[in-house]
Motif scaffolding. Structure first.
Motif, PDB file in Angstrom:
ATOM      1  N   TYR A   1       0.823  -1.200   0.000  1.00  0.00           N
ATOM      2  CA  TYR A   1       0.000   0.000   0.000  1.00  0.00           C
ATOM      3  C   TYR A   1       0.866   1.264   0.000  1.00  0.00           C
ATOM      4  O   TYR A   1       2.049   1.231   0.358  1.00  0.00           O
ATOM      5  CB  TYR A   1      -0.921   0.004   1.216  1.00  0.00           C
ATOM      6  N   PRO A   2       0.267   2.418  -0.341  1.00  0.00           N
ATOM      7  CA  PRO A   2       1.040   3.671  -0.342  1.00  0.00           C
ATOM      8  C   PRO A   2       1.683   3.974   1.004  1.00  0.00           C
ATOM      9  O   PRO A   2       2.809   4.478   1.060  1.00  0.00           O
ATOM     10  CB  PRO A   2      -0.013   4.726  -0.714  1.00  0.00           C
TER      11      PRO A   2
ATOM     12  N   TYR B   1       5.661   4.685   1.439  1.00  0.00           N
ATOM     13  CA  TYR B   1       6.058   6.027   1.841  1.00  0.00           C
ATOM     14  C   TYR B   1       7.414   6.039   2.544  1.00  0.00           C
ATOM     15  O   TYR B   1       8.224   6.939   2.341  1.00  0.00           O
ATOM     16  CB  TYR B   1       4.984   6.630   2.760  1.00  0.00           C
TER      17      TYR B   1
ATOM     18  N   VAL C   1       5.672   7.844  -5.149  1.00  0.00           N
ATOM     19  CA  VAL C   1       4.754   7.090  -6.001  1.00  0.00           C
ATOM     20  C   VAL C   1       3.466   7.895  -6.101  1.00  0.00           C
ATOM     21  O   VAL C   1       3.181   8.761  -5.265  1.00  0.00           O
ATOM     22  CB  VAL C   1       4.448   5.682  -5.438  1.00  0.00           C
ATOM     23  N   ARG C   2       2.676   7.578  -7.126  1.00  0.00           N
ATOM     24  CA  ARG C   2       1.379   8.240  -7.301  1.00  0.00           C
ATOM     25  C   ARG C   2       0.296   7.161  -7.363  1.00  0.00           C
ATOM     26  O   ARG C   2       0.121   6.507  -8.393  1.00  0.00           O
ATOM     27  CB  ARG C   2       1.380   9.079  -8.582  1.00  0.00           C
ATOM     28  N   PRO C   3      -0.425   6.973  -6.253  1.00  0.00           N
ATOM     29  CA  PRO C   3      -1.457   5.931  -6.235  1.00  0.00           C
ATOM     30  C   PRO C   3      -2.593   6.252  -7.200  1.00  0.00           C
ATOM     31  O   PRO C   3      -2.944   7.406  -7.418  1.00  0.00           O
ATOM     32  CB  PRO C   3      -1.953   5.954  -4.780  1.00  0.00           C
TER      33      PRO C   3
ATOM     34  N   ASN D   1      -3.551  -1.091  -4.322  1.00  0.00           N
ATOM     35  CA  ASN D   1      -2.101  -1.172  -4.508  1.00  0.00           C
ATOM     36  C   ASN D   1      -1.692  -0.969  -5.968  1.00  0.00           C
ATOM     37  O   ASN D   1      -0.737  -1.568  -6.437  1.00  0.00           O
ATOM     38  CB  ASN D   1      -1.561  -2.513  -4.001  1.00  0.00           C
TER      39      ASN D   1
ATOM     40  N   TYR E   1      -0.508   1.856  -8.955  1.00  0.00           N
ATOM     41  CA  TYR E   1       0.158   3.149  -9.042  1.00  0.00           C
ATOM     42  C   TYR E   1       0.322   3.555 -10.504  1.00  0.00           C
ATOM     43  O   TYR E   1       0.372   2.711 -11.405  1.00  0.00           O
ATOM     44  CB  TYR E   1       1.537   3.077  -8.358  1.00  0.00           C
TER      45      TYR E   1
END
Length: 662
Positions: free
Chosen positions: A210-211, A215, A221-223, A229, A231
């Motif tokens: 998950y973002p 992190y 990243v850009r969800p 999950n 991106y």
């Protein structure tokens, strides 16, 4: 010649007018710049009675690059002026937190062929190098060595610095999952990745990343909204944690300070920040708590250095702490209970002891950290005589005595340093961590930042507490008395939040989970459906709605929800298995057979999917096919032969009588 008095008065008046005009002009310019910067602010609605005005989480920033409109530029833009620091940082664990797999870190020696790494849960895991790529494979074999089934995935990234170990990421169409294969450096061994161990329901290569997980390991990243999950591709913008994570985005700095005689406030220097803001930079990753979540309306990557972290993240603790548990990222909580920290009045922080750009060499570590201790303890050094310290083998090693190694509870095969800085016999329990001042000791969870928040922030934080309590109710399970307590407390908090902001998907899903934990199924289903009206592709709401609808025997809704879930995330075998079970319960055996086969196509190691194949063939009158599937199942799980054969006889009788599956 003397000037006319009237002339002197006119000149004085003119001078004053010019000064006032200049001040006015400066004010206009500053105001215009402020409006320009605030044009990129993130405004969040307040929560609670009467708190409906927008609040700006970026307000009051001392550094201009806290403005969310300032662009990130990447590490290479920093290297030109800071080459020596950048070269040191590449050797630091944070500078090695994520790397493309072609770098070869943490993988078996390159070369042709296959290398078995370990066995777990009846599967043999191996890694293979082919054409410059690395593949992880899970193989199930019969006692004689014949292969029954295997799942293979390419691993594209190594996650972790390698200091404690490394995990490996699979990326398919922007969906990121974790390989079951991990390297544990402190033990020098391969083993199953965290999250795949005892009691886990995760299937091979399908544990979602998950973002919030990425992190603290990845630069950016850009969800994609909806899936849990997925991106935007390329998934990673930069790999390891970069310069801008701690110093803020460099868009203004490289453009303006490059021409300036001295640096301005276009880039953050954490060492120059006030204690709370300085520690926020480290806490964004190293403060974990029992549960943490982005504040309402914010994402994992919205925080900017130079701002208070509590505006962006809610971090909850158990009020009494936990003496037994020492989490891999619990150093902040540990340090906050230490006498050194409490008596320093903000002077002591993470970077008092840690250079965030460079680690000391192993041979110099004891002396390096001893000198950090002596910055405060020069006048009063160690109370133990040197002879006794030498007898312990730690003559000049402050850390060796006062910061012993502990086992890490949430990541197997690792140990971390005790940042409570206990006194006395090395390793002796330093007592339970204390909760922040002020919280109600009767509460199940308390906000770590409670003492720092304004009344407005506390009101808004009621929603975050509701989300956290709903999470607790899901983790404890139905048999725990605390489940009812936490879910009961969560429901009104979440309902209140959703009245102010009906599009809050996290609050909506949490409300559904809390209501479900209380046995209020129809209301929970309404909560999930409310989320889906605003966000039809929300994977969490879809899968929760499908599972709950099935338990309520609303099979049409369950079937539709799960089919939509699979459309949102096609890489989860458990979704297809859930659909197969629902279809079988509804009597749609052709559909159940198709869904079970799809589940086995992603992960052949699912006995429940194979049992659905047997039941479906029996109900279709295909006895030979049912018998063949039984023999396959017995080859996969020979230890349960007698149990499976008895089950098969029961299923044959049920099918002959036209009854439901047993």
């Amino acid at each position: 010649m003397s000037q006319n008095p009237r002339s002197r008065i006119r000149r004085r008046l003119l001078g004053r007018v010019l000064v006032l005009a200049a001040i006015t002009l400066i004010a206009v310019i500053v105001g215009t710049l402020a409006l320009s910067i605030r044009g990129g602010r993130k405004l969040l609605p307040g929560f609670g009675a009467g708190a409906r005005e927008a609040r700006d989480v970026y307000a009051g920033a001392l550094y201009e690059n806290a403005n969310p409109r300032v662009a990130y530029v990447g590490d290479e833009a920093c290297v030109g002026c800071h080459r020596a620091i950048a070269e040191d940082y590449r050797t630091h664990p944070m500078g090695r937190s994520l790397a493309p797999i072609d770098a070869g870190r943490g993988t078996p020696p390159a070369g042709a062929g296959e290398k078995a790494l370990f066995e777990w849960n009846g599967l043999q895991f191996s890694a293979e190098h082919r054409d410059g790529r690395v593949f992880h494979k899970a193989t199930r074999r019969e006692p004689g060595g014949e292969t029954l089934a295997e799942v293979e995935c390419e691993v594209k990234y190594a996650l972790g610095s390698g200091t404690r170990g490394a995990s490996f990421l699979v990326e398919r169409d922007g969906f990121v999952s974790l390989s079951p294969v991990a390297w544990f450096a402190q033990e020098g061994r391969w083993g199953v990745s965290p999250g795949y161990g005892e009691g886990s329901q995760q299937t091979n290569f399908e544990r979602a990343v998950y973002p919030e997980c990425l992190y603290c390991h990845a630069n950016q990243v850009r969800p994609v909204a909806g899936p849990l999950n997925r991106y935007e591709t390329p998934v990673f913008r930069g790999h390891a944690i970069g310069c801008e994570r701690c110093h803020g985005p460099g868009g203004l700095h490289v453009r303006e300070d490059a021409r300036a005689a001295s640096p301005g406030r276009t880039i953050v220097n954490p060492a120059s920040l006030a204690p709370e803001l300085r520690e926020s930079v480290c806490q964004q990753c190293h403060l974990q708590g029992a549960f943490r979540t982005p504040r309402a309306g914010l994402g994992a990557f919205d925080y900017r250095p130079g701002l208070p972290l509590h505006r962006f993240w809610a971090v909850f603790q158990r009020p009494d702490g936990s003496r037994e548990q020492s989490d891999a990222v619990g150093h902040v909580e540990q340090l906050g209970t230490s006498r050194c920290f409490l008596e320093s009045e903000g002077r002591l922080g993470c970077i008092s002891c840690h250079d965030p750009h460079k680690l000391p060499e192993p041979s110099a570590k004891a002396d390096y950290y001893r000198r950090r201790c002596l910055d405060c303890h020069q006048q009063r050094g160690c109370s133990l005589p040197r002879a006794e310290r030498e007898a312990r083998g730690q003559a000049e090693d402050c850390v060796g005595c006062h910061m012993p190694r502990l086992k890490v509870a949430n990541i197997p095969h690792t140990a971390a340093t005790d940042h409570r800085i206990p006194r006395g016999v090395p390793g002796r329990d330093a007592g339970r961590p204390r909760a922040p001042a002020g919280p109600d000791a009767r509460a199940l969870l308390v906000d770590y930042f409670d003492a720092r928040r304004t009344e407005e922030e506390r009101s808004a934080g009621r929603r975050d507490l509701g989300v956290a309590l709903a999470w607790v109710s899901g983790r404890l399970g139905p048999k725990s008395g605390l489940t009812t307590m936490s879910a009961t407390q969560a429901v009104p908090l979440l309902q209140e939040a959703l009245r102010d902001r009906p599009d809050d998907r996290a609050a909506g899903n949490s409300l559904g989970a809390a209501l479900e934990a209380l046995g209020r199924g129809p209301e929970a289903l309404d909560a999930y459906e409310a989320v889906l009206r605003a966000a039809p592709d929300d994977e969490m709401a879809l899968r929760s709605s499908g599972s709950l609808a099935a338990s309520l025997r609303r099979y049409d809704l369950a079937r539709e929800s799960l089919r939509r879930t699979i459309a949102v995330n096609p890489w989860r075998s458990d979704y297809r298995l859930a659909l197969a079970k629902i279809l079988s319960q509804a009597g749609d055996w052709p559909g159940a057979l198709a869904a079970a086969r799809e589940a086995l196509g992603l992960d052949p190691n699912q006995p429940e999917a194979r049992s659905i194949l047997i039941q479906g063939h029996l109900r279709a009158g295909e006895a030979a096919k049912a018998e063949a599937e039984l023999q396959t199942l017995l080859r996969f799980y020979p230890a349960g032969r007698e149990i499976w054969q008895q089950w098969y006889e029961d299923q044959k009788r049920a099918a002959a009588a036209g009854g439901n599956p047993l």
